[in-house]
Design an enzyme around this catalytic site. Structure first.
Site, PDB file in Angstrom:
ATOM      1  N   LYS A   1     -13.193  -0.670   5.802  1.00  0.00           N
ATOM      2  CA  LYS A   1     -13.377  -1.489   4.603  1.00  0.00           C
ATOM      3  C   LYS A   1     -14.538  -2.476   4.746  1.00  0.00           C
ATOM      4  O   LYS A   1     -15.421  -2.526   3.900  1.00  0.00           O
ATOM      5  CB  LYS A   1     -12.088  -2.249   4.274  1.00  0.00           C
ATOM      6  CG  LYS A   1     -10.823  -1.403   4.320  1.00  0.00           C
ATOM      7  CD  LYS A   1     -10.870  -0.191   3.391  1.00  0.00           C
ATOM      8  CE  LYS A   1      -9.587   0.631   3.502  1.00  0.00           C
ATOM      9  NZ  LYS A   1      -9.624   1.830   2.644  1.00  0.00           N
TER      10      LYS A   1
ATOM     11  N   TYR B   1       0.838  -1.199   0.000  1.00  0.00           N
ATOM     12  CA  TYR B   1       0.000   0.000   0.000  1.00  0.00           C
ATOM     13  C   TYR B   1       0.876   1.254   0.000  1.00  0.00           C
ATOM     14  O   TYR B   1       1.692   1.433   0.912  1.00  0.00           O
ATOM     15  CB  TYR B   1      -0.911  -0.040   1.226  1.00  0.00           C
ATOM     16  CG  TYR B   1      -1.604   1.256   1.577  1.00  0.00           C
ATOM     17  CD1 TYR B   1      -2.371   1.947   0.646  1.00  0.00           C
ATOM     18  CD2 TYR B   1      -1.505   1.779   2.872  1.00  0.00           C
ATOM     19  CE1 TYR B   1      -3.015   3.128   0.990  1.00  0.00           C
ATOM     20  CE2 TYR B   1      -2.143   2.957   3.221  1.00  0.00           C
ATOM     21  CZ  TYR B   1      -2.896   3.630   2.269  1.00  0.00           C
ATOM     22  OH  TYR B   1      -3.518   4.806   2.609  1.00  0.00           O
TER      23      TYR B   1
ATOM     24  N   ILE C   1      -7.192  -5.377   7.887  1.00  0.00           N
ATOM     25  CA  ILE C   1      -8.346  -4.494   7.727  1.00  0.00           C
ATOM     26  C   ILE C   1      -9.303  -4.968   6.629  1.00  0.00           C
ATOM     27  O   ILE C   1     -10.476  -4.622   6.623  1.00  0.00           O
ATOM     28  CB  ILE C   1      -7.889  -3.038   7.466  1.00  0.00           C
ATOM     29  CG1 ILE C   1      -9.058  -2.071   7.662  1.00  0.00           C
ATOM     30  CG2 ILE C   1      -7.254  -2.904   6.090  1.00  0.00           C
ATOM     31  CD1 ILE C   1      -8.659  -0.613   7.662  1.00  0.00           C
TER      32      ILE C   1
ATOM     33  N   ASP D   1      -1.691  -6.465   9.245  1.00  0.00           N
ATOM     34  CA  ASP D   1      -2.793  -5.524   9.026  1.00  0.00           C
ATOM     35  C   ASP D   1      -3.912  -6.296   8.338  1.00  0.00           C
ATOM     36  O   ASP D   1      -3.802  -6.646   7.160  1.00  0.00           O
ATOM     37  CB  ASP D   1      -2.301  -4.358   8.163  1.00  0.00           C
ATOM     38  CG  ASP D   1      -3.362  -3.271   7.985  1.00  0.00           C
ATOM     39  OD1 ASP D   1      -4.563  -3.597   8.060  1.00  0.00           O
ATOM     40  OD2 ASP D   1      -2.990  -2.114   7.743  1.00  0.00           O
TER      41      ASP D   1
END
Length: 467
Positions: free
Chosen positions: A291, A159, A246, A244
């Site tokens: 998300k 990202y 998410i 992570d």
């Protein structure tokens, strides 16, 4: 004389990345089907704003993925009005400022996280730290686990915002671990070791590895093999792992999502030795609702860690970016409605799968392929054949500029994600209507066809000259 700090006066934020530059161009000329039909379509935003599927989408053209949320809010007007059993709790919430967070939210949050993992692992609420989104959660962990000048390994592509989120204020360095299309950009033991050796050459002390699972930008879930590679590596080097997660609730196709906590727990129960048990205190999970529930504006994130010292330090740091008590109260009651959250997740995954298939089909029609994906709000798109003979990052940048400025699509080039191979792009599909996606697909097909025609003309001219 400079009256500002170095942080304020030097451009070290990372906003010069093509990822952010594309956003700036979009904001100057945003697409609108009526008011600005030739504007730039935003395909660089990983947000869940799906419309109702099928023939209902035109009737509900202005209703986003939170049409389910809106209906829940209408049915629970007392909660929105900050009432409990018909009695106002406004004063109680307005005065609440304990940075440990509302126990009701933390209890519901651990249940929700376990549900996403099919109850394969249980989470303890006292090991949670609430943060104002996943971004501060990742930064807080950097502050807790590394000193300025120390480093974390990140598998590429990653990202683009991590260059800002992890480094800007903490002073922590990122060491890319280069993954290849030859194995679908999967993590290998050799790639981990190469990244570690590279850090050694740069005189950087590695404190851990950070991964996104499911991956942003790849849109794939990590395999148990990859997760075990990470665990073995962390044990061998005596370092941390930040996962992570998410996008864990966006998995819309097989294989299912497997958290690193499940892998570690499984190994502890089958091979109970000190090295496996000790790694448990160096595993840290980041999560948030931006998300899965499509509510990025609520700014609800969290850290889960078995390390008591990390939890204590992260809790103190979270006081600099608290989630409002009103938001905590609303989300706690939302999660308490298990029937609603179950329906919401099922419907979201169904819509994501349909929308992803629309994008893949549209790109295939334009002669463009994608990495096979099963999660996330985006696809990892292979446009290497559109680079021509110059397979370089300069050619990728030129292609990206043409797609942005001439085609009118803001997509993220692989170089902004530190991909080691030119010609890959992240394309988001869940932040727009189906009609807008169809417009985008017509544009990209016309562009790809024009390149194919131009290439054919050039090749024909060369062949004629050679004859």
């Amino acid at each position: 004389m400079n009256m500002l700090s170095r942080k304020a006066s030097h451009d070290s934020h990372g906003q010069d990345s093509s990822y952010f530059l594309g956003w700036q161009e979009y904001e100057k000329n945003p697409y609108h089907p009526i008011q600005n039909p030739t504007g730039i379509i935003q395909m660089g935003l990983a947000e869940n704003q799906l419309l109702l599927p099928g023939n209902k989408r035109r009737k509900y053209i202005n209703m986003l993925s939170f049409d389910l949320l809106k209906s829940w809010l209408r049915r629970n007007s007392d909660i929105v009005g900050m009432k409990k059993d018909g009695i106002s709790v406004f004063r109680e919430l307005a005065l609440f400022q304990d940075y440990h967070g509302l126990p009701a939210l933390k209890n519901e949050l651990v249940d929700f996280m376990a549900k996403i993992r099919e109850n394969g692992i249980k989470f303890a609420s006292e090991k949670l730290v609430l943060t104002a989104g996943a971004t501060p959660a990742n930064e807080i962990l950097m502050f807790c686990l590394a000193d300025p000048g120390e480093a974390f390994i990140l598998p590429t592509p990653y990202y683009p915002g991590f260059d800002r989120d992890l480094k800007w204020r903490t002073g922590v360095e990122i060491v890319p671990m280069h993954c290849s299309s030859s194995n679908g950009f999967r993590i290998t033991s050799s790639a981990l070791e190469q990244a570690y050796q590279q850090a050694q050459k740069l005189n950087l002390k590695i404190k851990g590895v950070l991964v996104t699972n499911p991956s942003n930008p790849l849109g794939i879930t990590m395999t148990k093999t990859e997760l075990n590679h990470l665990v073995d590596f962390a044990i061998d080097k005596n370092i941390h792992i930040i996962s992570d997660e998410i996008y864990s609730g966006t998995v819309f196709d097989s294989p299912k999502f497997v958290s690193i906590t499940e892998v570690v727990n499984e190994r502890i129960t089958t091979v109970n030795n000190n090295s496996i048990t000790s790694i448990w205190n160096r595993i840290h999970i980041v999560y948030g609702f931006s998300k899965d529930l499509g509510i990025p504006g609520f700014r609800v994130g969290m850290i889960f860690s078995n390390n008591e010292t990390v939890v204590a330090a992260a809790t103190k740091m979270s006081s600099f970016g608290l989630v409002s008590s009103q938001t905590q109260y609303l989300v706690a009651n939302l999660l308490k409605d298990k029937k609603f959250t179950c329906k919401h997740m099922e419907e979201t995954q169904k819509r994501l799968k349909r929308r992803k298939e629309m994008l893949v089909s549209g790109l295939r029609n334009a002669g463009i392929r994608c990495l096979k994906s099963n999660a996330g709000l985006f696809c990892w798109v292979d446009m290497r054949h559109l680079l021509g003979s110059a397979t370089t990052f300069e050619a990728e940048k030129e292609l990206w500029m043409n797609i942005l400025c001439k085609v009118g699509l803001n997509i993220s080039p692989g170089s902004s994600c530190h991909c080691c191979e030119p010609g890959w792009f992240r394309v988001c599909f869940a932040n727009m209507s189906e009609d807008t996606l169809e417009v985008a697909m017509r544009r990209i097909k016309a562009f790809a066809d024009s390149i194919t025609i131009s290439t054919s003309v050039v090749r024909g001219s060369i062949a004629k000259w050679e004859n």
